[in-house]
Motif scaffolding. Sequence first.
Motif, mmCIF file in Angstrom:
data_model
loop_
_atom_site.group_PDB
_atom_site.id
_atom_site.type_symbol
_atom_site.label_atom_id
_atom_site.label_comp_id
_atom_site.label_asym_id
_atom_site.label_seq_id
_atom_site.Cartn_x
_atom_site.Cartn_y
_atom_site.Cartn_z
ATOM 1 N N SER A 41 0.809 -1.209 0.000
ATOM 2 C CA SER A 41 0.000 0.000 0.000
ATOM 3 C C SER A 41 0.851 1.271 0.000
ATOM 4 O O SER A 41 0.327 2.361 -0.201
ATOM 5 C CB SER A 41 -0.906 0.003 1.227
ATOM 6 N N GLY A 42 2.161 1.126 0.200
ATOM 7 C CA GLY A 42 3.000 2.319 0.256
ATOM 8 C C GLY A 42 2.890 2.984 1.621
ATOM 9 O O GLY A 42 1.884 2.827 2.310
ATOM 10 N N ILE A 43 3.938 3.699 2.029
ATOM 11 C CA ILE A 43 3.927 4.372 3.328
ATOM 12 C C ILE A 43 4.509 5.773 3.159
ATOM 13 O O ILE A 43 5.562 5.945 2.556
ATOM 14 C CB ILE A 43 4.774 3.584 4.360
ATOM 15 N N CYS A 44 3.802 6.769 3.691
ATOM 16 C CA CYS A 44 4.348 8.122 3.720
ATOM 17 C C CYS A 44 5.164 8.286 4.993
ATOM 18 O O CYS A 44 4.703 7.896 6.070
ATOM 19 C CB CYS A 44 3.237 9.152 3.700
ATOM 20 N N HIS A 45 6.345 8.859 4.886
ATOM 21 C CA HIS A 45 7.180 9.010 6.072
ATOM 22 C C HIS A 45 7.184 10.419 6.634
ATOM 23 O O HIS A 45 7.544 10.638 7.778
ATOM 24 C CB HIS A 45 8.605 8.551 5.769
ATOM 25 N N SER A 46 6.809 11.375 5.798
ATOM 26 C CA SER A 46 6.677 12.732 6.306
ATOM 27 C C SER A 46 5.882 13.523 5.273
ATOM 28 O O SER A 46 5.527 12.985 4.224
ATOM 29 C CB SER A 46 8.057 13.360 6.531
ATOM 30 N N TRP A 47 5.580 14.780 5.615
ATOM 31 C CA TRP A 47 4.910 15.657 4.661
ATOM 32 C C TRP A 47 5.676 16.972 4.647
ATOM 33 O O TRP A 47 5.844 17.611 5.683
ATOM 34 C CB TRP A 47 3.452 15.860 5.058
ATOM 35 N N ARG B 230 -0.351 19.903 8.168
ATOM 36 C CA ARG B 230 -0.835 19.544 9.498
ATOM 37 C C ARG B 230 -1.949 18.515 9.444
ATOM 38 O O ARG B 230 -2.114 17.730 10.363
ATOM 39 C CB ARG B 230 -1.381 20.778 10.214
ATOM 40 N N ARG B 231 -2.744 18.572 8.393
ATOM 41 C CA ARG B 231 -3.832 17.611 8.318
ATOM 42 C C ARG B 231 -3.268 16.181 8.192
ATOM 43 O O ARG B 231 -3.733 15.254 8.832
ATOM 44 C CB ARG B 231 -4.724 17.915 7.133
ATOM 45 N N ALA B 235 0.247 18.042 14.489
ATOM 46 C CA ALA B 235 1.354 18.625 15.243
ATOM 47 C C ALA B 235 1.713 17.811 16.490
ATOM 48 O O ALA B 235 2.838 17.880 16.970
ATOM 49 C CB ALA B 235 1.009 20.064 15.619
ATOM 50 N N ARG B 236 0.748 17.014 17.011
ATOM 51 C CA ARG B 236 1.062 16.278 18.232
ATOM 52 C C ARG B 236 2.150 15.227 17.997
ATOM 53 O O ARG B 236 2.744 14.729 18.932
ATOM 54 C CB ARG B 236 -0.194 15.629 18.812
ATOM 55 N N LEU B 241 9.737 13.826 15.905
ATOM 56 C CA LEU B 241 10.301 13.808 14.559
ATOM 57 C C LEU B 241 11.628 14.545 14.573
ATOM 58 O O LEU B 241 11.926 15.306 15.488
ATOM 59 C CB LEU B 241 9.350 14.502 13.571
ATOM 60 N N ILE B 242 12.400 14.336 13.540
ATOM 61 C CA ILE B 242 13.674 15.022 13.470
ATOM 62 C C ILE B 242 13.569 16.266 12.606
ATOM 63 O O ILE B 242 14.209 17.278 12.842
ATOM 64 C CB ILE B 242 14.730 14.044 12.941
#
Lengths: 429, 244
Positions: A41-47, B230-231, B235-236, B241-242
């Motif tokens: 399904s793929g994974i997002c690690h950040s935005w 943020r959606r 933020a919590r 996170l780095i």
Amino acid sequence: MMDVMNKLKILSDAAKYDVSCSSSGSNRKNTNKGLGNASVSGICHSWSDDGRCISLLKILMTNYCIYDCDYCVNRSSNDLPRATFTPEEIIDLTINFYKRNYIEGLFLSSAVFKSPNHTMELLLKVVQTLREKENFNGYIHIKGIPGADKEIIDKVGMYVDRISINIELPSEEGLKLLAPQKNKDSILKPMGQIKSGIIQSIDDRKKFRFSPKFVPAGQTTQLIVGATGDNDLKILRLSEGLYNSYDLKRVYYSAFIPVSTSPNLPVLKSPPLVRENRLYQADWLLRFYGFSANELLNEDKPDFDLALDPKCDWAIQNISLFPVEINKADYHTLIRVPGIGVKSAYKIIQARRFRSIDFMDLKKLGIVLKRAQYFITCNGKHYGIKSMDSEKIRKTLVYGNQINSGHEQLSLFDKVSIEDRFIQIGGQI
Amino acid sequence: MIHYIYDGSFDGLLTAIYEAYYRREELDDIVPIDSMEENFLIQRIYIDTDTEKSKKVYEAIENKISKEALRRITYAYLSELPRHGIDILKYVQLGFKIGPQVDLNLSNDIVLKIDNIRYKVTMEQHRLLGLVRFRELKNGIFYASLEPDFNIVVLLAPHFAARLANENWVIHDVKRGIGVFYNKEEWIVKDIQIYDSLIVKEEEEEYQELWQTYFKSIAIESKVNPVLQRRYMPARYWKHLIEK
């Protein structure tokens, strides 16, 4: 020697206009206690700050380019800092980012350095080392360089999960004007070859279970929206053809961001983001909702209504097909109702097997009635509308329930477009 | 108002369900001992965890309802949401009545509620598969801290055991004081003491800086959209996170 930090800055900056970020479609396993695997399904690690998913380490190997395409930030005539990663540097970054769970894998692209073949050979070296020497089983997406030989692309395909060759400009005229060193053939030919390679590999695996996978997550491409005069109909027909004839997994759309002042390029105040979003929504309608390009647009109406999503737009043009009775309509009819997506349709079908459902039930199921209310009945009852007048429905959808002074209309309209920018791609359309 | 009080373990919860059936009492809630509320009207009945009873309930759910129902009950338990105990009991009662089809009955309030909880817990699990950040310690262990809404470290463990099969790693739920430990062979969940200061490997900071650099430069300035960011990434979660 430039340090890795600077190279990373330059070569990720140069890669960021490629919108693809997906890490899905492959189920590569971790073998022999190596590093990593792929998640179907793929994974997002950040935005990132622009709200885009970061899934892969997306970098160019180099941004030294022999081509001079007007629309491209890396064109040879552009005065900007240039850099080249060594294969070792790319491998070290990939592995160490991966172990810290920053990324799902590598998306390696490159400007055309010396020649298409030379560039492709260098990319091959990186993926070969990652797989064979480092025992890396995470996701790898490689950019196919138009004009590279079939033999090299075939070899690369044995190591990677996905290949993409970007069409970028959706018409031949566009290519001639903005990227005269490329042509349609050099792009479409390798796409055809990759398609045959994938089919061949699936056939082979039916006979010999352990024959290697070839590009298991398939191929994708990207189209730039708004750099040429091509209308939405032309773009959507191209996408439809790519899905049907080339078995593409995804077509990505990228609102053109002016990166040069060439007289061949249009002058834009801001990138056409709403239009980009409309195309993504329409693309979804092609792939998951059984629509065809010609149903959504035609020569008389070749562009999408920016104030309405394509499904609402279609429903209003075809108001005679509505309202749809929630307790009777089949799946294919339900998913054509604005506001009812694939998941909602499944929920409705499941829930009504036990008893007939009404508007309260729909709300409890989490189905948003904001748009759907104008196009459905529950047990023959409408939800607070008096007629199926398409013009009235359109106005209510665009401006909300009250239509007041011209000034407020304008601000309400603005609100719609800004909101539209945030519509989640892949959500319930 | 009768409240069953159990020790907080999954076996304890299943024992309470067993007792609720056996004693035929009209329950108001089933509550773990560490989240009891003060209320004069509540009559508390303490349930002793009994693995034989819990095993019976476990197997009955698996055989008479479905594996999926068992999974949903586990997720509702891990959600730690208010009144999840009584919701699970009602869901089990309904499941025994309807059988394997229970989850299709989405117009039933309790089925729908359990379905929503499953969705929320799965969402957070999936989100954190991406948002876990390991730091490499001097001793070579990869350490990650997090504070999830739900008690989901146990749901993260199989994923990382497959993926980082050849590393030693720890995922520490700081909020609940528990952690998953993996030693290249198998993983276990244990209580975990708060580390005063973790000594990271020399090159660790370098990779963190590289990641921060990448995070900044991959964003397109003319499309900046903090609301959208943020959606997707509330933020919590940023504290651990780095890049944020």
